[in-house]
Motif scaffolding. Structure first.
Motif, mmCIF file in Angstrom:
data_model
loop_
_atom_site.group_PDB
_atom_site.id
_atom_site.type_symbol
_atom_site.label_atom_id
_atom_site.label_comp_id
_atom_site.label_asym_id
_atom_site.label_seq_id
_atom_site.Cartn_x
_atom_site.Cartn_y
_atom_site.Cartn_z
ATOM 1 N N THR A 36 0.909 -1.022 0.012
ATOM 2 C CA THR A 36 0.078 0.086 -0.023
ATOM 3 C C THR A 36 0.842 1.353 0.144
ATOM 4 N N ALA A 37 0.749 2.030 -1.014
ATOM 5 C CA ALA A 37 1.547 3.161 -1.140
ATOM 6 C C ALA A 37 0.771 4.630 -0.939
ATOM 7 N N PHE A 38 0.938 5.240 0.141
ATOM 8 C CA PHE A 38 0.495 6.542 0.293
ATOM 9 C C PHE A 38 1.273 7.942 -0.088
ATOM 10 N N THR A 39 0.791 8.396 -1.277
ATOM 11 C CA THR A 39 1.779 9.192 -1.828
ATOM 12 C C THR A 39 1.144 10.699 -1.788
ATOM 13 N N ASN A 40 2.259 11.635 -2.274
ATOM 14 C CA ASN A 40 1.880 12.883 -2.175
ATOM 15 C C ASN A 40 1.385 13.571 -0.626
ATOM 16 N N ALA A 41 1.959 12.934 0.297
ATOM 17 C CA ALA A 41 1.681 13.309 1.793
ATOM 18 C C ALA A 41 2.792 13.927 2.225
ATOM 19 N N THR A 42 2.725 14.777 3.106
ATOM 20 C CA THR A 42 3.577 15.531 4.128
ATOM 21 C C THR A 42 3.728 14.526 5.136
ATOM 22 N N LEU A 43 5.252 14.068 5.139
ATOM 23 C CA LEU A 43 5.680 13.069 6.072
ATOM 24 C C LEU A 43 6.369 13.612 7.116
ATOM 25 N N PHE A 44 6.178 13.168 8.450
ATOM 26 C CA PHE A 44 7.146 13.710 9.376
ATOM 27 C C PHE A 44 7.633 12.384 10.048
ATOM 28 N N ILE A 45 9.088 12.393 9.574
ATOM 29 C CA ILE A 45 9.896 11.141 9.803
ATOM 30 C C ILE A 45 10.254 11.136 11.280
ATOM 31 N N SER A 46 10.546 12.417 11.730
ATOM 32 C CA SER A 46 10.916 12.747 13.165
ATOM 33 C C SER A 46 10.588 14.120 13.293
ATOM 34 N N PRO A 47 10.648 14.391 14.805
ATOM 35 C CA PRO A 47 10.308 15.944 15.156
ATOM 36 C C PRO A 47 11.034 17.039 14.280
ATOM 37 N N GLY A 54 5.826 13.386 0.149
ATOM 38 C CA GLY A 54 6.516 12.157 0.190
ATOM 39 C C GLY A 54 5.650 10.806 -0.039
ATOM 40 N N THR A 55 6.181 9.823 -0.111
ATOM 41 C CA THR A 55 5.409 8.393 -0.252
ATOM 42 C C THR A 55 5.734 7.403 0.972
ATOM 43 N N LEU A 56 4.723 7.055 1.561
ATOM 44 C CA LEU A 56 4.999 6.096 2.703
ATOM 45 C C LEU A 56 4.806 4.628 2.128
ATOM 46 N N LEU A 57 5.493 3.571 2.102
ATOM 47 C CA LEU A 57 5.050 2.342 1.378
ATOM 48 C C LEU A 57 4.920 1.279 2.561
ATOM 49 N N ILE A 58 3.843 0.596 2.490
ATOM 50 C CA ILE A 58 3.324 -0.353 3.606
ATOM 51 C C ILE A 58 3.353 -1.730 2.892
ATOM 52 N N GLN A 59 3.814 -2.798 3.728
ATOM 53 C CA GLN A 59 3.446 -4.128 3.307
ATOM 54 C C GLN A 59 3.378 -5.072 4.686
ATOM 55 N N ASN A 60 2.429 -5.903 4.460
ATOM 56 C CA ASN A 60 2.165 -6.792 5.817
ATOM 57 C C ASN A 60 2.118 -5.633 7.107
ATOM 58 N N VAL A 70 10.717 7.126 -3.499
ATOM 59 C CA VAL A 70 10.338 5.908 -2.982
ATOM 60 C C VAL A 70 10.001 5.090 -4.183
ATOM 61 N N THR A 71 10.613 3.822 -4.626
ATOM 62 C CA THR A 71 10.076 3.088 -6.006
ATOM 63 C C THR A 71 8.811 2.374 -5.449
ATOM 64 N N ILE A 72 7.652 2.497 -6.086
ATOM 65 C CA ILE A 72 6.497 1.722 -6.018
ATOM 66 C C ILE A 72 6.255 0.569 -6.734
ATOM 67 N N PRO A 73 6.146 -0.755 -5.849
ATOM 68 C CA PRO A 73 6.115 -1.706 -6.716
ATOM 69 C C PRO A 73 4.972 -1.837 -7.556
ATOM 70 N N LYS A 74 4.850 -2.936 -8.501
ATOM 71 C CA LYS A 74 3.446 -3.209 -9.408
ATOM 72 C C LYS A 74 2.448 -3.721 -8.544
#
Length: 237
Positions: A36-47, A54-60, A70-74
């Motif tokens: 699951t790829a969440f794209t075009n969001a503003t990511l707060f990696i740390s304070p 940015g893109t947040l990529l989730i699996q399992n 971030v490379t988004i798998p097919k």
């Protein structure tokens, strides 16, 4: 020699069959390993680290990658979160968020109560494993805002009443969706304590040792009923 060889081959055959005797039985649940790829969001990696678009990529259920390139798998489900923000958050495993605690019954000067009041249920009112937090849950936006302000995004909530308190509910603190999306798990676990229920005046147990003994007795009773030792049913167990 031929006889020994034949016996050895038979032994190997039985060994091979024995290895396959216990099949992998996962039921009918389908395993999904898509991303699951969440794209075009503003990511707060740390304070101090913020990533725009940015893109947040989730699996399992785990973060695989986060960043701007971030490379988004097919095999990915892509969700465009333009204008949205993604923060890391804590999970509070022990709350009564959205579940009101019952009121304490007045004593009214009566003698000590020894019998249970719930007919058909366990012989002690303070054992309530049949309570399901989801049945009395009501989302509270004000309380949710207070949790989020403290850094929590998910809470585990249950009815904080009784020694055996029933099941909990795992809730995402999201004001923008309904309970059908907020409820992450409607049976998140069984909860226990050493404190009696305020909804009953039953006097036993009257000590910490008594609460421990009652919990142990409950498990003996569960084993007794599970073995079919009686025809009657206990609606609590």
């Amino acid at each position: 020699m031929r006889r020994i060889t034949l016996l050895f081959l038979l032994f190997c055959t039985f060994q091979a069959e024995a290895q396959d005797y216990f099949p992998k039985n996962d039921g009918l649940k389908e395993e999904n390993h898509n991303f699951t790829a969440f794209t075009n969001a503003t990511l707060f990696i740390s304070p101090s680290q913020q990533v725009n678009n940015g893109t947040l990529l989730i699996q399992n259920g785990k973060v695989v990658a986060a960043g701007k390139s971030v490379t988004i798998p097919k095999n990915s489900v892509i969700m465009d979160l333009e204008g949205k923000y993604i923060y890391p958050s804590f999970i509070d495993p022990y709350t009564n968020f959205g579940i009101e605690k019952p009121k304490r019954k007045p004593a009214q000067g009566r003698p000590a109560q020894y019998e249970a009041t719930r007919e058909g249920f366990y012989w002690n009112d303070h054992i309530r494993p049949d309570q399901n937090g989801i049945d009395s849950f009501k989302y509270n936006k004000k309380s949710a805002a207070e949790f989020r302000e403290a850094g929590f995004g998910v809470v585990n909530t249950h009815q904080m009443d009784g020694i055996s308190r029933g099941t909990g509910v795992l809730i995402a603190l999201n004001d923008d969706v309904g309970d059908q999306n907020r409820v992450l798990e409607d049976r998140s676990g069984q909860f226990f304590s050493f404190s009696k229920s305020v909804a009953s005046r039953q006097s036993y147990p009257s000590s910490l040792m008594g609460s421990m003994a009652l919990l142990r007795h409950m498990y003996w009773d569960v084993d007794w009923y599970s073995k079919g030792s009686v025809t009657a049913k206990d609606m609590a167990l």
